[in-house]
Design a protein around this motif. Structure first.
Motif, mmCIF file in Angstrom:
data_model
loop_
_atom_site.group_PDB
_atom_site.id
_atom_site.type_symbol
_atom_site.label_atom_id
_atom_site.label_comp_id
_atom_site.label_asym_id
_atom_site.label_seq_id
_atom_site.Cartn_x
_atom_site.Cartn_y
_atom_site.Cartn_z
ATOM 1 N N ARG A 1 0.843 -1.187 0.000
ATOM 2 C CA ARG A 1 0.000 0.000 0.000
ATOM 3 C C ARG A 1 0.884 1.245 0.000
ATOM 4 N N THR A 2 0.299 2.366 -0.426
ATOM 5 C CA THR A 2 1.095 3.583 -0.570
ATOM 6 C C THR A 2 1.680 4.066 0.750
ATOM 7 N N GLU A 3 1.006 3.802 1.887
ATOM 8 C CA GLU A 3 1.542 4.232 3.175
ATOM 9 C C GLU A 3 2.516 3.220 3.770
ATOM 10 N N THR A 4 2.491 1.977 3.272
ATOM 11 C CA THR A 4 3.413 0.951 3.753
ATOM 12 C C THR A 4 4.745 1.013 3.012
ATOM 13 N N ALA A 5 4.690 1.342 1.731
ATOM 14 C CA ALA A 5 5.887 1.336 0.887
ATOM 15 C C ALA A 5 7.019 2.214 1.417
ATOM 16 N N PRO A 6 6.751 3.467 1.865
ATOM 17 C CA PRO A 6 7.879 4.275 2.343
ATOM 18 C C PRO A 6 8.526 3.721 3.600
ATOM 19 N N VAL A 7 7.725 3.118 4.480
ATOM 20 C CA VAL A 7 8.280 2.552 5.712
ATOM 21 C C VAL A 7 9.234 1.413 5.374
ATOM 22 N N ALA A 8 8.777 0.515 4.488
ATOM 23 C CA ALA A 8 9.613 -0.618 4.090
ATOM 24 C C ALA A 8 10.863 -0.143 3.351
ATOM 25 N N ALA A 9 10.693 0.823 2.452
ATOM 26 C CA ALA A 9 11.819 1.289 1.638
ATOM 27 C C ALA A 9 12.876 1.993 2.489
ATOM 28 N N ILE A 10 12.436 2.891 3.375
ATOM 29 C CA ILE A 10 13.401 3.626 4.200
ATOM 30 C C ILE A 10 14.099 2.690 5.176
ATOM 31 N N ALA A 11 13.339 1.755 5.758
ATOM 32 C CA ALA A 11 13.956 0.792 6.673
ATOM 33 C C ALA A 11 15.031 -0.020 5.960
ATOM 34 N N LEU A 12 14.748 -0.442 4.735
ATOM 35 C CA LEU A 12 15.726 -1.220 3.978
ATOM 36 C C LEU A 12 16.952 -0.372 3.630
ATOM 37 N N CYS A 13 16.723 0.883 3.234
ATOM 38 C CA CYS A 13 17.841 1.787 2.935
ATOM 39 C C CYS A 13 18.715 2.001 4.169
ATOM 40 N N GLN A 14 18.087 2.192 5.320
ATOM 41 C CA GLN A 14 18.849 2.405 6.552
ATOM 42 C C GLN A 14 19.618 1.142 6.949
ATOM 43 N N TRP A 15 19.048 -0.014 6.678
ATOM 44 C CA TRP A 15 19.741 -1.266 6.994
ATOM 45 C C TRP A 15 20.931 -1.482 6.060
ATOM 46 N N LEU A 16 20.749 -1.153 4.785
ATOM 47 C CA LEU A 16 21.822 -1.350 3.809
ATOM 48 C C LEU A 16 22.937 -0.316 3.953
ATOM 49 N N TRP A 17 22.562 0.963 4.147
ATOM 50 C CA TRP A 17 23.540 2.049 4.042
ATOM 51 C C TRP A 17 23.513 3.036 5.206
ATOM 52 N N GLY A 18 22.556 2.904 6.105
ATOM 53 C CA GLY A 18 22.410 3.876 7.183
ATOM 54 C C GLY A 18 22.803 3.330 8.533
ATOM 55 N N ASP A 19 21.894 3.486 9.514
ATOM 56 C CA ASP A 19 22.268 3.156 10.895
ATOM 57 C C ASP A 19 21.401 2.092 11.551
ATOM 58 N N ILE A 20 20.544 1.413 10.793
ATOM 59 C CA ILE A 20 19.791 0.301 11.366
ATOM 60 C C ILE A 20 20.666 -0.953 11.339
ATOM 61 N N GLY A 21 20.824 -1.567 12.487
ATOM 62 C CA GLY A 21 21.673 -2.748 12.584
ATOM 63 C C GLY A 21 23.145 -2.431 12.708
ATOM 64 N N ALA A 22 23.467 -1.119 12.804
ATOM 65 C CA ALA A 22 24.878 -0.719 12.891
ATOM 66 C C ALA A 22 25.460 -1.078 14.255
#
Length: 244
Positions: free
Chosen positions: A223-244
């Motif tokens: 859904r349109t409101e779910t997509a940004p949450v999933a996308a940003i979380a994945l970006c933060q996990w790959l390149w940001g600070d989630i799981g750091a």
């Protein structure tokens, strides 16, 4: 007892007295019903948290002594700019709130061909102020020291031009096999999220012409409101600070 964390537009400095702006004063004095002598944790977007003690408290007037400052290290090294197509009901509120919690840097409300929401004039101004307050409340809750700015509503063309400064530009599109984990690490990323009916083929093509890469988040349509949450979380996990 948990110390309330409050955003204020007012300048803050250790050893100074500060009168909270109207929104912060209303929340402290009218909503929380706090009294003189109680402690607050304040922030104003400069990257620090300020410990303060209330010296005067009323429903519309709150003054504090600022006693201590500390660096807040909750900001991600990855700059994420989200273009979120306008949606009905509280779905836009949800997208803004969760994007802030996930570490977004800036939010652009987007109007697209299949967008069901049309805003202009006073109604647009009112919604923008509301979404900015949603962002402030989310930053207060999740411990961030900076509040992402909610930009004015943009057309697709305006957004594509606005996003050009980002290292990586991505448009979510479930009809592609490319995924985020195949891309090189950026320092900044622009994410474009379509409406419930999806972006049109012409909008996808225009985005690609402006350097955007179509990317899918998986085999399911979000859904349109779910997509940004999933996308940003994945970006933060790959390149940001989630799981750091």
């Amino acid at each position: 007892m948990r110390i309330p964390r409050i955003f204020t537009d007012s300048p803050l400095a250790v050893g100074s007295q500060c009168q909270l702006d109207d929104n912060a004063a209303n929340h402290v004095g009218r909503v929380l019903r706090m009294q003189a002598g109680q402690a607050l944790l304040l922030f104003n977007g400069d990257g620090q948290d300020y410990r303060a003690t209330i010296t005067e408290a009323g429903k519309k007037h709150v003054q504090v002594d600022v006693t201590e400052a500390s660096e807040n290290e909750t900001e991600s090294p990855l700059r994420v700019i989200l273009a979120q197509t306008l949606s009905k009901g509280d779905r836009m509120d949800y997208a803004v709130q969760k994007a802030v919690e996930m570490g977004v840097s800036e939010i652009v409300p987007l109007t697209t061909e299949r967008c069901e929401v049309k805003l202009k004039g006073d109604r647009e101004d009112k919604r923008l102020r509301h979404w900015q307050q949603v962002a402030i409340s989310a930053a207060e809750q999740c411990g961030r020291a900076r509040v992402p700015e909610v930009q004015p509503v943009m057309t697709v063309q305006q957004w594509l031009e606005h996003a050009q400064a980002c290292d990586l530009r991505v448009v979510l599109h479930h009809r592609t096999e490319q995924s985020l984990n195949t891309l090189e690490k950026p320092s900044s990323i622009a994410l474009m999220i379509g409406p419930e009916g999806g972006l049109t083929a012409e909008e996808i093509a225009l985005a690609e012409d402006n350097g955007f890469l179509p990317v899918a988040l998986g085999p399911r349509v979000l859904r349109t409101e779910t997509a940004p949450v999933a996308a940003i979380a994945l970006c933060q996990w790959l390149w940001g600070d989630i799981g750091a």
